[in-house]
Design a protein around this motif. Structure first.
Motif, PDB file in Angstrom:
ATOM      1  N   PRO A 197       0.795  -1.239   0.000  1.00  0.00           N
ATOM      2  CA  PRO A 197       0.000   0.000   0.000  1.00  0.00           C
ATOM      3  C   PRO A 197       0.825   1.286   0.000  1.00  0.00           C
ATOM      4  CG  PRO A 197      -0.966  -1.580   1.503  1.00  0.00           C
ATOM      5  CD  PRO A 197       0.331  -2.173   1.026  1.00  0.00           C
ATOM      6  N   THR A 198       1.922   1.332   0.754  1.00  0.00           N
ATOM      7  CA  THR A 198       2.724   2.568   0.780  1.00  0.00           C
ATOM      8  C   THR A 198       3.359   2.866  -0.571  1.00  0.00           C
ATOM      9  OG1 THR A 198       3.941   1.219   2.379  1.00  0.00           O
ATOM     10  CG2 THR A 198       3.804   3.528   2.833  1.00  0.00           C
ATOM     11  N   ILE A 199       3.881   1.842  -1.203  1.00  0.00           N
ATOM     12  CA  ILE A 199       4.500   2.032  -2.516  1.00  0.00           C
ATOM     13  C   ILE A 199       3.435   2.420  -3.537  1.00  0.00           C
ATOM     14  CG2 ILE A 199       5.658   0.818  -4.409  1.00  0.00           C
ATOM     15  CD1 ILE A 199       7.308  -0.626  -2.255  1.00  0.00           C
ATOM     16  N   PHE A 200       2.269   1.798  -3.448  1.00  0.00           N
ATOM     17  CA  PHE A 200       1.160   2.140  -4.341  1.00  0.00           C
ATOM     18  C   PHE A 200       0.771   3.608  -4.153  1.00  0.00           C
ATOM     19  CE2 PHE A 200      -3.392   2.498  -5.260  1.00  0.00           C
ATOM     20  CZ  PHE A 200      -3.420   2.038  -6.571  1.00  0.00           C
ATOM     21  N   HIS A 201       0.653   4.031  -2.905  1.00  0.00           N
ATOM     22  CA  HIS A 201       0.307   5.428  -2.607  1.00  0.00           C
ATOM     23  C   HIS A 201       1.350   6.379  -3.207  1.00  0.00           C
ATOM     24  CE1 HIS A 201      -0.938   9.050  -0.540  1.00  0.00           C
ATOM     25  NE2 HIS A 201       0.298   9.175  -0.097  1.00  0.00           N
ATOM     26  N   ASN A 202       2.636   6.044  -3.026  1.00  0.00           N
ATOM     27  CA  ASN A 202       3.699   6.883  -3.582  1.00  0.00           C
ATOM     28  C   ASN A 202       3.600   6.954  -5.102  1.00  0.00           C
ATOM     29  OD1 ASN A 202       4.771   7.530  -1.107  1.00  0.00           O
ATOM     30  ND2 ASN A 202       6.294   5.914  -1.139  1.00  0.00           N
ATOM     31  N   ALA A 203       3.306   5.831  -5.738  1.00  0.00           N
ATOM     32  CA  ALA A 203       3.167   5.810  -7.201  1.00  0.00           C
ATOM     33  C   ALA A 203       1.981   6.675  -7.636  1.00  0.00           C
ATOM     34  CB  ALA A 203       3.006   4.382  -7.708  1.00  0.00           C
TER      35      ALA A 203
END
Length: 147
Positions: free
Chosen positions: A108-114
């Protein structure tokens, strides 16, 4: 050809201290073709992602450092990755962001950053590009060709 004076300056700042008179030898040392090296060094042309990764790994810097603007801020209106990633997400039937992250296999964090316009780690960029059937270079805005 996507070029950036900021990228060119960063590339010079990394290369010039090596003090190598032969640019061909420098390209070989980094592990990229001389043509890609020459275009980056002389014109600030962004290399394809594999070469960008080789440069980043050789110098111990991030892809964000290499490809972002001088101030490190993301200009969403001109950030091709941000625009393309979010347009690709819009093609999904699933609209819930957490479910989209799971569908893509992203934490989720990487998705949010993307979603916010930050680049994905290289392995995950390949995974996302594969999911949508586009090249990593297209996803990151380094080319206009989808495959």
């Amino acid at each position: 050809m996507i070029c950036s004076e900021d990228f060119k300056n960063k590339f010079h700042a990394l290369i010039d201290p090596l003090g190598m008179s032969s640019k061909e030898s420098c390209a070989m040392l980094i592990g990229i073709p001389f043509g890609a090296f020459n275009n980056a060094y002389n014109y600030g042309k962004f290399p394809q992602i594999d070469y960008g990764i080789a440069i980043a790994e050789f110098f111990g810097v991030s892809l964000d450092f290499l490809f972002r603007g001088a101030d490190g801020e993301i200009n969403k209106s001109s950030n091709i990755f941000y625009i393309r990633f979010n347009k690709l997400l819009d093609t999904l039937e699933e609209k819930d962001k957490l479910k989209q992250a799971k569908l893509l296999g992203l934490p989720p964090t990487i998705f949010h950053n993307a979603c916010s316009g930050f680049y994905l780690p290289a392995k995950l960029a390949k995974q996302v590009a594969g999911f949508f059937g586009v090249s990593v270079d297209f996803l990151l805005g380094l080319t206009d060709e989808r495959n």
